[in-house]
Design a protein around this motif. Structure first.
Motif, PDB file in Angstrom:
ATOM      1  N   ALA A 147       0.829  -1.199   0.000  1.00  0.00           N
ATOM      2  CA  ALA A 147       0.000   0.000   0.000  1.00  0.00           C
ATOM      3  C   ALA A 147       0.868   1.254   0.000  1.00  0.00           C
ATOM      4  N   THR A 148       0.326   2.325  -0.562  1.00  0.00           N
ATOM      5  CA  THR A 148       1.004   3.617  -0.530  1.00  0.00           C
ATOM      6  C   THR A 148       0.752   4.282   0.827  1.00  0.00           C
ATOM      7  N   SER A 149       1.343   5.450   1.021  1.00  0.00           N
ATOM      8  CA  SER A 149       1.139   6.192   2.258  1.00  0.00           C
ATOM      9  C   SER A 149      -0.344   6.469   2.477  1.00  0.00           C
ATOM     10  N   ASN A 150      -0.871   6.032   3.624  1.00  0.00           N
ATOM     11  CA  ASN A 150      -2.288   6.132   3.973  1.00  0.00           C
ATOM     12  C   ASN A 150      -3.185   5.407   2.974  1.00  0.00           C
ATOM     13  N   GLY A 151      -2.607   4.445   2.269  1.00  0.00           N
ATOM     14  CA  GLY A 151      -3.362   3.703   1.276  1.00  0.00           C
ATOM     15  C   GLY A 151      -3.937   2.408   1.819  1.00  0.00           C
ATOM     16  N   ILE A 152      -4.908   1.875   1.079  1.00  0.00           N
ATOM     17  CA  ILE A 152      -5.547   0.600   1.408  1.00  0.00           C
ATOM     18  C   ILE A 152      -5.501  -0.276   0.167  1.00  0.00           C
ATOM     19  N   VAL A 153      -4.993  -1.497   0.313  1.00  0.00           N
ATOM     20  CA  VAL A 153      -4.948  -2.470  -0.784  1.00  0.00           C
ATOM     21  C   VAL A 153      -5.840  -3.646  -0.413  1.00  0.00           C
ATOM     22  N   THR A 154      -6.660  -4.082  -1.359  1.00  0.00           N
ATOM     23  CA  THR A 154      -7.565  -5.198  -1.125  1.00  0.00           C
ATOM     24  C   THR A 154      -7.327  -6.306  -2.137  1.00  0.00           C
ATOM     25  N   GLY A 155      -7.856  -7.473  -1.812  1.00  0.00           N
ATOM     26  CA  GLY A 155      -7.782  -8.604  -2.723  1.00  0.00           C
ATOM     27  C   GLY A 155      -8.994  -8.674  -3.638  1.00  0.00           C
ATOM     28  N   GLN A 156      -8.909  -9.516  -4.655  1.00  0.00           N
ATOM     29  CA  GLN A 156      -9.985  -9.672  -5.633  1.00  0.00           C
ATOM     30  C   GLN A 156     -11.299 -10.073  -4.968  1.00  0.00           C
ATOM     31  N   ASN A 157     -11.245 -10.913  -3.932  1.00  0.00           N
ATOM     32  CA  ASN A 157     -12.469 -11.360  -3.273  1.00  0.00           C
ATOM     33  C   ASN A 157     -13.234 -10.204  -2.637  1.00  0.00           C
ATOM     34  N   ILE A 158     -12.516  -9.211  -2.145  1.00  0.00           N
ATOM     35  CA  ILE A 158     -13.160  -8.017  -1.587  1.00  0.00           C
ATOM     36  C   ILE A 158     -13.842  -7.236  -2.707  1.00  0.00           C
ATOM     37  N   VAL A 159     -13.127  -7.031  -3.797  1.00  0.00           N
ATOM     38  CA  VAL A 159     -13.651  -6.266  -4.931  1.00  0.00           C
ATOM     39  C   VAL A 159     -14.940  -6.899  -5.449  1.00  0.00           C
ATOM     40  N   ASN A 160     -14.984  -8.220  -5.478  1.00  0.00           N
ATOM     41  CA  ASN A 160     -16.153  -8.925  -6.002  1.00  0.00           C
ATOM     42  C   ASN A 160     -17.417  -8.686  -5.182  1.00  0.00           C
ATOM     43  N   GLN A 161     -17.267  -8.229  -3.950  1.00  0.00           N
ATOM     44  CA  GLN A 161     -18.415  -8.002  -3.077  1.00  0.00           C
ATOM     45  C   GLN A 161     -19.035  -6.622  -3.249  1.00  0.00           C
ATOM     46  N   ILE A 162     -18.360  -5.728  -3.985  1.00  0.00           N
ATOM     47  CA  ILE A 162     -18.796  -4.336  -4.103  1.00  0.00           C
ATOM     48  C   ILE A 162     -19.329  -4.064  -5.505  1.00  0.00           C
ATOM     49  N   SER A 163     -20.568  -3.596  -5.590  1.00  0.00           N
ATOM     50  CA  SER A 163     -21.122  -3.199  -6.876  1.00  0.00           C
ATOM     51  C   SER A 163     -20.464  -1.896  -7.317  1.00  0.00           C
ATOM     52  N   SER A 164     -20.414  -1.663  -8.611  1.00  0.00           N
ATOM     53  CA  SER A 164     -19.722  -0.490  -9.170  1.00  0.00           C
ATOM     54  C   SER A 164     -18.282  -0.424  -8.667  1.00  0.00           C
ATOM     55  N   SER A 165     -17.646  -1.578  -8.593  1.00  0.00           N
ATOM     56  CA  SER A 165     -16.295  -1.643  -8.033  1.00  0.00           C
ATOM     57  C   SER A 165     -15.284  -0.844  -8.849  1.00  0.00           C
ATOM     58  N   ASP A 166     -15.546  -0.651 -10.135  1.00  0.00           N
ATOM     59  CA  ASP A 166     -14.618   0.109 -10.982  1.00  0.00           C
ATOM     60  C   ASP A 166     -14.432   1.539 -10.489  1.00  0.00           C
ATOM     61  N   LYS A 167     -15.405   2.044  -9.730  1.00  0.00           N
ATOM     62  CA  LYS A 167     -15.332   3.409  -9.219  1.00  0.00           C
ATOM     63  C   LYS A 167     -14.307   3.541  -8.098  1.00  0.00           C
ATOM     64  N   TYR A 168     -14.042   2.446  -7.392  1.00  0.00           N
ATOM     65  CA  TYR A 168     -13.247   2.533  -6.167  1.00  0.00           C
ATOM     66  C   TYR A 168     -11.956   1.722  -6.186  1.00  0.00           C
ATOM     67  N   PHE A 169     -11.813   0.782  -7.110  1.00  0.00           N
ATOM     68  CA  PHE A 169     -10.669  -0.120  -7.083  1.00  0.00           C
ATOM     69  C   PHE A 169      -9.892  -0.046  -8.396  1.00  0.00           C
ATOM     70  N   LYS A 170      -8.586   0.041  -8.270  1.00  0.00           N
ATOM     71  CA  LYS A 170      -7.713   0.044  -9.435  1.00  0.00           C
ATOM     72  C   LYS A 170      -6.713  -1.094  -9.288  1.00  0.00           C
ATOM     73  N   VAL A 171      -6.719  -1.987 -10.258  1.00  0.00           N
ATOM     74  CA  VAL A 171      -5.858  -3.160 -10.157  1.00  0.00           C
ATOM     75  C   VAL A 171      -4.388  -2.757 -10.205  1.00  0.00           C
ATOM     76  N   LYS A 172      -3.588  -3.371  -9.360  1.00  0.00           N
ATOM     77  CA  LYS A 172      -2.156  -3.112  -9.365  1.00  0.00           C
ATOM     78  C   LYS A 172      -1.487  -3.874 -10.499  1.00  0.00           C
ATOM     79  N   ASN A 173      -0.367  -3.365 -10.920  1.00  0.00           N
ATOM     80  CA  ASN A 173       0.346  -3.996 -12.038  1.00  0.00           C
ATOM     81  C   ASN A 173       0.811  -5.403 -11.698  1.00  0.00           C
ATOM     82  N   SER A 174       1.202  -5.617 -10.454  1.00  0.00           N
ATOM     83  CA  SER A 174       1.700  -6.934 -10.051  1.00  0.00           C
ATOM     84  C   SER A 174       0.627  -7.699  -9.291  1.00  0.00           C
ATOM     85  N   THR A 175       0.498  -8.993  -9.570  1.00  0.00           N
ATOM     86  CA  THR A 175      -0.447  -9.828  -8.832  1.00  0.00           C
ATOM     87  C   THR A 175       0.131 -10.122  -7.453  1.00  0.00           C
ATOM     88  N   ILE A 176      -0.737 -10.507  -6.523  1.00  0.00           N
ATOM     89  CA  ILE A 176      -0.292 -10.770  -5.162  1.00  0.00           C
ATOM     90  C   ILE A 176      -0.022 -12.260  -4.928  1.00  0.00           C
TER      91      ILE A 176
END
Length: 328
Positions: free
Chosen positions: A235-264
Motif C-alpha cells: 500500500a502507498t502512504s495512507n493507502g488501502i490495498v484489497t484482494g480480488q475477493n473483496i472487490v467482487n463483493q462491491i457493486s460499481s467496483s470500478d469506481k473505487y478499485f484500481k488493479v495493481k500492475n503486479s499480482t499478489i
C-alpha cells in the motif's frame, strides 16, 4: 468536530508537555531518566473508553442501539470462541485486515519514551474505536499495528465487506487529515498508515485454536489471511490495498478499485490472484460518510456537529483546480 478529536487532543497535550521536546527547542541535551513524565498517567486516563464508543454507536445506528458492555478479548472471535482449548476446527468465511503505522519510530528522536508510547497508544485506540464502531473484531495488537477480523456467523458477507472498508477508510482519514495536519505543524513528517484487506470464503478459511493452554488464540489458517499483510506492505502512504475477493463483493467496483500492475499470488496452475488500490476517499463521499467543505477538504459526517458548506457554485471552481470532488 471530528469523531477522532478526543484522541488527537490527548496527543497534543502530551507533545505540549513533553520535556524532551522542550529541551530540543533549547538545543540542550538531558538524559531520559532526568525527565519528569508523571503527567502521562492522567493523559492516558483521558483517552476515550466504552462510553465514547457507545455514544458514537448510538449516533451511527440510532438511539436504540444496544449498549456495548465489554469488547471481545483479543484472539477470541466470539462466534468461534467454543474452539478455544480444543482440537476442533471449523470452516467459515472471514475478512482479515492488517493496518500499521509507518515511520512512527521517528517519534523517539523527538520525545520521551512515555510520550512516544502515548502517541502510539492513542493511534491504536482510535483504530480500535473505528473497528468496533463498524462491527469488526480486533484479533491482535502488534506494536503500533492491528490484525482485525470482520464478519462472522450472524452477518451478511457483503455487509461485512462494506463495514471493513468503512472502518479502515475512517482510520486512513484520521491519520491523513487530522493527525497529519497537527504533526506537520510540529515538523513531524511522513507518519502514515498502510492497510491490507482480503476475504476468504468458507472453503478457504479454517478456524482453530492455535497455541498451548492460555498461551494461544482462536485464529484462522487461510491463504487470504496470509495475503492481507502482504497487501499492506504494497500500500502507498495512507493507502488501502484489497484482494480480488473483496472487490467482487462491491457493486460499481470500478469506481473505487484500481488493479495493481503486479499480482499478489501465483497459484502455479496458470491462475493469479489480483490486488487493488482502494480509493477510500471517494468511497467515503459516495456513501455519505464524508463530504467536502468549501475549501475542498474532506470532513467525516460521523460525529461532526458542523455541517460542511456545500454550495455547488462555490465548490465547482475549487474542485476543478484543486481537489476534484468527482476525481479522488
Amino acid at each position: 468536530m471530528s469523531i477522532f478529536n478526543p484522541y488527537l487532543d490527548v496527543i497534543k497535550k502530551a507533545i505540549d508537555k513533553d520535556p524532551k521536546q522542550n529541551n530540543i527547542r533549547l538545543f540542550s541535551e538531558q538524559p531520559e531518566s532526568d525527565f519528569d513524565t508523571s503527567y502521562i498517567k492522567a493523559l492516558r486516563n483521558e483517552l476515550p473508553g466504552l462510553e465514547k464508543l457507545n455514544e458514537s454507536s448510538r449516533l451511527v445506528k440510532g438511539l436504540n442501539a444496544l449498549e456495548i458492555e465489554n469488547l471481545p478479548r483479543l484472539g477470541n472471535h466470539p462466534d468461534f470462541a467454543d474452539l478455544r482449548n480444543t482440537s476442533d476446527t471449523e470452516k467459515h468465511w472471514i475478512i482479515s485486515a492488517f493496518v500499521d503505522v509507518q515511520k512512527s519510530t521517528q517519534l523517539h528522536n523527538r520525545f520521551t519514551l512515555a510520550t512516544a508510547a502515548l502517541i502510539t497508544e492513542s493511534i491504536v485506540k482510535a483504530s480500535i474505536f473505528a473497528v468496533n464502531l463498524c462491527g469488526g473484531y480486533v484479533h491482535r495488537i502488534q506494536g503500533d499495528g492491528l490484525m482485525v477480523y470482520f464478519g462472522g456467523k450472524k452477518i451478511d458477507k457483503g455487509q461485512a465487506t462494506k463495514d471493513a472498508l468503512k472502518a479502515f477508510a475512517m482510520i486512513s482519514y484520521f491519520v491523513k487529515n487530522d493527525l497529519k495536519e497537527y504533526f506537520e505543524s510540529m515538523n513531524i513528517k511522513d507518519i502514515s498508515t498502510r492497510t491490507g484487506i482480503d476475504l476468504g470464503h468458507d472453503s478457504q478459511v479454517l478456524w482453530m485454536y492455535s497455541g498451548l493452554s492460555n498461551s494461544g488464540e482462536v485464529t484462522t489458517c487461510s491463504l487470504h489471511t496470509s495475503l492481507a499483510p502482504k497487501m499492506q506492505a504494497n500500500a502507498t502512504s495512507n493507502g488501502i490495498v484489497t484482494g480480488q475477493n473483496i472487490v467482487n463483493q462491491i457493486s460499481s467496483s470500478d469506481k473505487y478499485f484500481k488493479v495493481k500492475n503486479s499480482t499478489i499470488w501465483d497459484y502455479e496452475d496458470g491462475r493469479f490472484y489480483n490486488q487493488y488500490d482502494f480509493n477510500w476517499e471517494k468511497y467515503l463521499v459516495d456513501n455519505e460518510f464524508a463530504k467536502q467543505n468549501i475549501d475542498g477538504d474532506l470532513i467525516l459526517n460521523i460525529g461532526n456537529t458542523l455541517a460542511p458548506i456545500l454550495n455547488p457554485a462555490h465548490l465547482r471552481p475549487i474542485a476543478e483546480i484543486n481537489k476534484p470532488y468527482f476525481k479522488f
